[in-house]
Design a protein around this motif. Structure first.
Motif, PDB file in Angstrom:
ATOM      1  N   LEU A   1       0.844  -1.196   0.000  1.00 32.18           N
ATOM      2  CA  LEU A   1       0.000   0.000   0.000  1.00 32.18           C
ATOM      3  C   LEU A   1       0.881   1.250   0.000  1.00 32.18           C
ATOM      4  CD1 LEU A   1      -2.564  -1.249   2.664  1.00 32.18           C
ATOM      5  CD2 LEU A   1      -2.817  -1.304   0.176  1.00 32.18           C
TER       6      LEU A   1
ATOM      7  N   LEU B   1      -4.318   2.938   0.414  1.00 27.53           N
ATOM      8  CA  LEU B   1      -4.604   2.701   1.826  1.00 27.53           C
ATOM      9  C   LEU B   1      -6.042   3.073   2.161  1.00 27.53           C
ATOM     10  CD1 LEU B   1      -3.660   1.910   4.633  1.00 27.53           C
ATOM     11  CD2 LEU B   1      -2.840   4.243   4.961  1.00 27.53           C
TER      12      LEU B   1
ATOM     13  N   ASN C   1       1.500  -5.448   5.822  1.00 26.31           N
ATOM     14  CA  ASN C   1       0.851  -4.365   5.081  1.00 26.31           C
ATOM     15  C   ASN C   1       1.240  -2.977   5.583  1.00 26.31           C
ATOM     16  OD1 ASN C   1      -0.672  -5.866   3.190  1.00 26.31           O
ATOM     17  ND2 ASN C   1      -2.231  -6.313   4.726  1.00 26.31           N
TER      18      ASN C   1
ATOM     19  N   LEU D   1       0.535  -1.493   8.262  1.00 26.00           N
ATOM     20  CA  LEU D   1      -0.637  -0.835   8.832  1.00 26.00           C
ATOM     21  C   LEU D   1      -0.281  -0.200  10.171  1.00 26.00           C
ATOM     22  CD1 LEU D   1      -3.233  -3.635   8.046  1.00 26.00           C
ATOM     23  CD2 LEU D   1      -2.903  -1.492   6.797  1.00 26.00           C
TER      24      LEU D   1
ATOM     25  N   ASN E   1       3.330  -5.704  10.912  1.00 27.15           N
ATOM     26  CA  ASN E   1       2.787  -4.398  10.552  1.00 27.15           C
ATOM     27  C   ASN E   1       3.470  -3.332  11.413  1.00 27.15           C
ATOM     28  OD1 ASN E   1       0.375  -4.502   8.498  1.00 27.15           O
ATOM     29  ND2 ASN E   1       0.166  -6.327   9.767  1.00 27.15           N
TER      30      ASN E   1
END
Length: 270
Positions: free
Chosen positions: A129, A135, A156, A158, A177
């Motif tokens: 992303l 995102l 990811n 995140l 993450n």
């Protein structure tokens, strides 16, 4: 529908074997049984779609594939060309209002076809992303997962999922993450198995936010909080119903009260 390099999933009851597989909780196993690597301790084999990663992407105008039929969908939707090259004033001057309504109608039809609301098992790992638009679209998809029970979100990058609610999710994998706090997790009232390994969680104080859940197994390996004194005892103290921590069942010494002199006799060996 967002473009995807994955094939249609012929079985909606399990994740691809190359990523991980689910097994019933026992004394020594958790649902996150994955292949180990020397560097990170997680997933060595690629996703089924990896062989297509250098292939050109194509937009399919007409198809009947729904989002809940995909094994490993990829979030690759980008902003419309007019959003990139023309400002809003120019769109209005060129009669873009009608076109905008048509585009919104088409996008709504695509959203319905995605059918994320009916996904029970979903793998959204390794999304890359790199753009804020991706995102934003990724979070939009997560908010629609009202029936998902098993969700993989590995690697990811995140940082904050606190705006997401997963009311039926029982198994959630957030390995690798950039989460710094338990407060940044999505709302998961039915969670039973949670993997947070290789994040940046430094405090155990917020674990009490998960106390009302039926959480049975938790993985916090390779987080700063793992190096805290009385790490295991503190986790089990916050989560009395927890059965397995970092793949190890609850031990007798894990139940020793933190204020007890006996607690100082135990240490964590990593």
């Amino acid at each position: 529908m967002s473009e995807s390099s994955s094939g249609v999933n012929t079985s909606s009851e399990s994740f691809p074997k190359s990523h991980s597989h689910y097994s019933e909780l026992s004394d020594t196993h958790t649902p996150f049984s994955v292949e180990l690597t020397p560097d990170s301790g997680i997933v060595a084999t690629p996703l089924p779609s990896s062989r297509f990663r250098f292939v050109s992407w194509h937009w399919l105008e007409e198809h009947d594939v729904r989002g809940d039929q995909l094994a490993c969908p990829r979030v690759r939707e980008g902003p419309a060309e007019d959003e990139l090259s023309v400002n809003s004033e120019d769109i209005f001057l060129r009669g873009g209002r009608r076109k905008r309504r048509e585009d919104e109608g088409q996008k709504w039809e695509e959203r319905l076809q995605e059918n994320w609301e009916n996904c029970a098992v979903l793998n959204l790992s390794y999304q890359d992303l790199g753009d804020p638009y991706q995102l934003e679209n990724f979070i939009r998809i997560l908010r629609r997962l009202i029936r998902v029970e098993r969700l993989q979100l590995v690697d990811n990058a995140l940082r904050d999922l606190s705006s997401v609610r997963l009311p039926r999710c029982k198994i959630l994998n957030l390995h690798r993450n950039n989460l710094t706090s338990i407060r940044k997790l999505p709302k998961v009232p039915e969670i039973q198995h949670l993997c947070l390994s290789e994040n940046s969680i430094s405090s155990l104080c917020e674990l009490s936010l998960l106390r009302s859940t039926p959480l049975r197994s938790l993985t916090l390996k390779h987080n700063p909080c793992q190096f805290l004194e009385d790490y295991r005892s503190r986790v089990f103290s916050c989560l009395p119903k927890l059965q397995v921590l970092d793949g190890i069942p609850k031990l007798q010494e894990d139940s020793v009260p933190l204020s007890s002199p006996e607690a100082s006799r135990f240490c964590t060996i990593l």
